[in-house]
Write an enzyme that holds these catalytic residues in place. Structure first.
Site, PDB file in Angstrom:
ATOM      1  N   VAL A 397       0.835  -1.126  -0.080  1.00 45.41           N
ATOM      2  CA  VAL A 397       0.223   0.049   0.027  1.00 45.41           C
ATOM      3  C   VAL A 397       0.827   1.222   0.068  1.00 45.41           C
ATOM      4  O   VAL A 397       0.635   2.044  -0.798  1.00 45.41           O
ATOM      5  CB  VAL A 397      -0.956  -0.035   1.488  1.00 45.41           C
ATOM      6  N   ASP A 398       2.005   1.235   1.011  1.00 40.74           N
ATOM      7  CA  ASP A 398       2.742   2.405   0.873  1.00 40.74           C
ATOM      8  C   ASP A 398       3.324   2.753  -0.624  1.00 40.74           C
ATOM      9  O   ASP A 398       3.359   3.750  -0.837  1.00 40.74           O
ATOM     10  CB  ASP A 398       3.714   2.233   1.977  1.00 40.74           C
TER      11      ASP A 398
END
Length: 683
Positions: A397-398
Site C-alpha cells: 500500500v505504501d
C-alpha cells in the site's frame, strides 16, 4: 570557499541558497540514475543477513572461496569496540547478531585466536552465551547441530491445511512471516544437520566456547510456564501447547504429513517469481531453497538455480567488502526521487527524463492474478505496486500511494489515467476495518499471534499504521484536489471521500497525547507525524477537529528541533516513548520529514522552518566524482521491525531534503505573491 554557518545565512539570502542547493541536488540525482531510468540505492541493515547467507551457503554446499575475503571484510568492519555486533549503528551490542556473525566468521576461516574473535567471544559470553539467542538464531544453529532441535519451537507442517476462516492459519500471519514460516514447516520436519568445517554432528562442538556452562547441556534460557502464567496467561498456554507438540514429535507420524509436505512445496513453487525471487526479501529465499533441497530438489534444478541467482542480485560490493541486502528498493527509491525532483522544480515536469522514469514505474504495476492479498479481499482487482524489481505476490500500500503521488506530481492530468485509477482502486479495497491501512495485508491484526513461542520479535502481524495511512490520505487528498480542475470518475471520487473520512477517524484515535503519531516504517514519531500532517493538510478546511490535530502535530515537531536547526530521533524511542522525537544526532532525512510536516501549517518565514531549511543548505556536501551535491547520513532512519531490525535507505538523505527544500521555496513564492497582491489592492 567555505560555506557560511547557519547563523550567517540571512533571511534574504536563504531562498537563493535553497535554489542553489536544489540545483546541485538535481544534478546529483541524474548523476546516479540507472541506464534504464530508475534509481536504486543500497539498503543497509545489520550483519545477520550476510552472516546467514554464509551459513546458508555452507549448509547447501555452495563454494564461497571467491567471496570469502570480501564477506570477512564487511562483517569485521561492523564489529563494535566491545567486540559485539549491533542491530544498527550506535546501538547496544546484540547477543543473537553477535553469535551469528561469530559463526559466519569461523566458517569463513577466521581464527578464534584473532583479536576480533576473542573480543566477540568475550561479549557473547558476558551477554549470556548462546543460551540467550532469539528463535531464528536457534533455528540457524540447530541446522548445524550446535543446538538440539527441541530447543526450537514446533511448527507442524499440517498448519498449511488450516482454512483461511480459522483463527490461526498461514494467512493470518503477515506476508513477511508467512513467506518464511511455510518453508520452515518443511525444515522443521526434516530437522537437518549440515556439516561445518569440523564435520557433521548432531552435537557439534564448533561453538562450544560460546556456552557459559556446556557441562549442563545446550539448553536455551527462557521463562517457565508458571512464571509466564503470572504475567502472560495466553503466552503460557501457547508455550504449553508447544511443549505438548514437542513431546509428540512435532506430529511427524501424522497420516497427513506426506500430503502436507507436498502442499508446502507447491505453495513455495507457486510463489517463486520467474526471475527466481521469493517475496522480495532474502529470508524466504534462503529458507525456500533449503526447503526444496530437503524435499529432493537438486542444485541443478531450475527453481534452485533461479533462486540462487536472485540472491546474488541482492549482493552489494565495494571497498567495504561484500554484503547481502535484506531487500532492494528500486520502485520506492524511484517514485520518491521523482517527487523530490518535481518539488525541486529545477527541471520542467515535462522533461523527457522524468517521463522516462514514470514510464519505467508504470511498467511495474501489478495487474496479474497473483497475490496473497486476495485471500481476504472481496474485490480482487489488481493495480498495486511492489517495492522491489520482482515481487508480483506482495504489492504494498505504501509504495502504491507513493506512486500515485509521484505520477500526479509529474503530471496532474494523469489523475484519470488507467494506472492511477487502478492503483487508487486497489488501495481503496485494502482499507482495514479500523479505517487505516497496513503495508501488505487486509485486516491482518490478530495480535495474539505474537504470543506464540515462535515469535520473539513481535512481528507476526501487519495491522494499520499511522504512517502508511498518512501517505494514503495524502495521495487521496491530492487526487481530490486535482479533481477541481481535471476530470475524475465521480464514483471513484465518492469512494475517495468516504475512505478519507474513515482514515481521518483512525488517525484521530491514534494520535498520541504529545500530538505525535507513531512511525511503524520509519524512525519514529517524526516520521509518523510528518506523514500524517502531509495527509491531513488536504482535509483541514471546514473540519475544526482536523485543524486541532494538525496544530498539535506541528507543536510536537517544533518542540523537538535541535539547537543546530535540524531534527534527529533515536531508535531508542521505540522502547522508550517518553523520548519521542529526541535524539543525539541530527539527520538530513529526519530534518526533511519535520520540515515537510511544519510546512503544511507554518509560514515559510517561521523561525523553526528557516532554521531547519538553513541546516539542510549548510549541511549539503559536494560528492566526489559527481557534478552534483547531496547530504551525508550514517544513522539508520528506516524501520523493519521496531526494536529488532532497522534499515538505512541510502537515498533517504537525498530525495527527502529535496522535497522539503522544494516545498519551502514554493511556499516562499506563494507568500511573496500574496504580499504583492495585497500591496496592489491597497494601491
Amino acid at each position: 570557499m567555505e560555506k557560511p554557518t547557519i547563523a550567517e545565512i540571512s533571511k534574504d539570502s536563504l531562498p537563493s541558497r535553497v535554489a542553489q542547493a536544489l540545483d546541485k541536488a538535481t544534478r546529483y540525482a541524474f548523476d546516479i540514475i540507472k541506464p534504464d531510468w530508475h534509481w536504486c540505492g543500497e539498503l543497509l541493515s545489520n550483519v545477520t543477513i550476510t552472516a546467514e547467507h554464509v551459513m546458508f551457503s555452507q549448509a547447501i554446499g555452495v563454494d564461497l572461496s571467491a567471496d570469502r575475503e570480501a564477506y570477512k571484510k564487511h562483517i569485521l568492519a561492523q564489529q563494535r569496540q566491545d567486540g559485539s555486533w549491533a542491530i544498527a549503528p550506535d546501538y547496544a551490542g546484540d547477543v543473537s547478531t553477535s553469535s551469528e556473525a561469530y559463526l559466519a566468521l569461523k566458517i569463513l576461516g577466521v581464527s578464534t585466536k584473532s583479536f576480533e574473535m576473542q573480543r566477540a567471544r568475550d561479549f557473547i559470553v558476558r551477554a549470556g552465551g548462546i543460551a540467550r539467542v532469539r528463535v531464528l538464531t536457534r533455528i540457524n544453529l540447530a541446522q548445524f547441530g550446535l543446538l538440539p532441535w527441541d530447543a526450537v519451537p514446533q511448527l507442524p507442517a499440517e498448519l498449511i491445511f488450516m482454512p483461511s476462516q480459522s483463527p490461526i492459519n498461514v494467512y493470518t500471519f503477515a506476508s513477511w512471516a508467512r513467506s518464511v514460516i511455510i518453508p520452515l514447516l518443511l525444515i522443521q520436519h526434516h530437522q537437518p544437520v549440515y556439516a561445518l568445517p569440523n564435520g557433521r554432528s548432531a552435537n557439534n562442538d564448533f561453538l562450544d566456547e560460546l556456552w557459559l556452562n556446556n557441562a549442563q547441556g545446550k539448553v536455551c534460557s527462557g521463562p517457565t510456564m508458571y512464571d509466564m502464567w503470572k504475567t502472560d496467561a495466553l503466552g503460557s498456554i501457547f508455550l504449553g501447547l508447544d511443549k505438548i507438540l514437542c513431546r509428540l514429535g512435532g506430529l511427524r507420524w501424522s497420516p497427513l504429513r506426506s500430503l502436507a509436505r507436498r502442499r508446502c512445496v507447491s505453495w513455495i513453487l507457486e510463489r517463486q517469481e520467474t526471475a527466481g525471487d521469493w517475496a522480495g526479501i532474502i529470508p524466504p529465499m534462503h529458507t525456500g531453497i533449503q526447503a526444496l533441497l530437503l524435499e529432493g530438489f537438486t542444485l541443478g534444478d531450475s527453481a534452485i538455480r533461479h533462486g540462487l541467482a536472485a540472491i546474488e542480485r541482492f549482493a552489494w560490493q565495494d571497498e567495504g567488502g561484500k554484503r547481502i541486502q535484506a531487500c532492494v528498493s528500486p520502485v520506492w527509491d524511484t517514485v520518491l526521487m521523482t517527487r523530490g525532483l518535481c518539488d525541486a522544480g529545477v527541471v520542467e515536469r515535462t522533461d523527457r527524463r522524468l517521463q522516462c522514469v514514470v514510464d519505467w514505474c508504470k511498467a511495474r504495476q501489478q495487474l496479474g492474478s497473483e497475490g496473497d492479498w486476495r485471500i481476504y479481499n472481496r474485490k480482487p482487482l489488481a493495480g498495486g505496486f511492489a517495492f522491489e524489481y520482482h515481487n508480483t505476490w506482495y504489492p504494498d500500500v505504501d509504495d502504491t500511494a507513493a506512486v500515485i503521488l509521484a505520477f500526479l506530481s509529474q503530471n496532474p492530468q494523469s489523475v484519470n489515467s488507467p494506472a492511477v485509477e487502478r492503483a487508487a482502486d486497489w488501495v481503496l479495497n485494502m482499507q482495514n476495518h479500523d479505517g487505516g491501512w497496513a503495508a501488505f495485508d487486509l485486516n491482518n491484526d490478530k495480535l495474539f499471534l505474537n504470543k506464540i513461542p515462535f515469535c520473539d520479535m513481535n512481528n507476526l502481524c501487519d495491522p494499520s499504521s499511522a504512517d502508511v495511512t498518512g501517505r494514503v490520505l495524502e495521495a487521496f487528498g491530492l487526487m481530490i484536489r486535482t479533481s477541481h480542475h481535471e476530470y475524475i470518475n465521480p464514483n471513484l471520487l465518492n469512494r475517495l471521500d468516504r475512505a478519507s473520512d474513515q482514515a481521518i477517524g483512525y488517525l484521530f484515535r491514534t494520535q498520541e497525547a504529545s500530538g505525535a503519531w507513531y512511525g511503524r516504517w520509519g524512525v519514529n514519531y517524526i516520521y509518523g507525524t510528518s506523514n500524517v500532517l502531509c495527509g491531513l493538510e488536504y482535509f483541514s478546511e471546514d473540519r475544526p477537529f482536523v485543524e486541532e490535530m494538525i496544530d498539535d502535530g506541528v507543536a510536537f515537531l517544533k518542540w523537538r528541533q535541535n539547537s543546530e536547526g535540524g531534527w534527529g530521533e533515536g531508535l531508542d524511542t521505540y522502547s522508550d516513548p517518553s523520548r519521542a522525537g529526541y535524539g543525539s544526532i541530527t539527520t538530513p532525512s529526519q530534518t526533511a520529514w519535520a520540515l515537510l510536516g511544519l510546512l503544511t501549517k507554518l509560514d515559510p518565514a517561521d523561525g523553526a522552518v528557516e532554521r531547519g531549511v538553513a541546516y539542510l543548505v549548510q549541511s549539503q556536501q559536494d560528492c566526489q566524482g559527481e557534478e552534483g551535491s547531496s547530504w551525508r547520513e550514517t544513522q539508520y532512519t528506516g524501520t523493519g521491525f521496531p526494536e529488532h531490525f532497522y534499515l538505512s535507505y541510502s537515498l533517504y538523505r537525498h530525495y527527502f531534503p529535496m522535497m522539503a527544500l522544494g516545498r519551502y521555496l514554493k511556499a516562499v513564492k506563494t507568500s511573496n505573491d500574496e504580499k504583492h497582491l495585497q500591496a496592489d489592492a491597497q494601491n
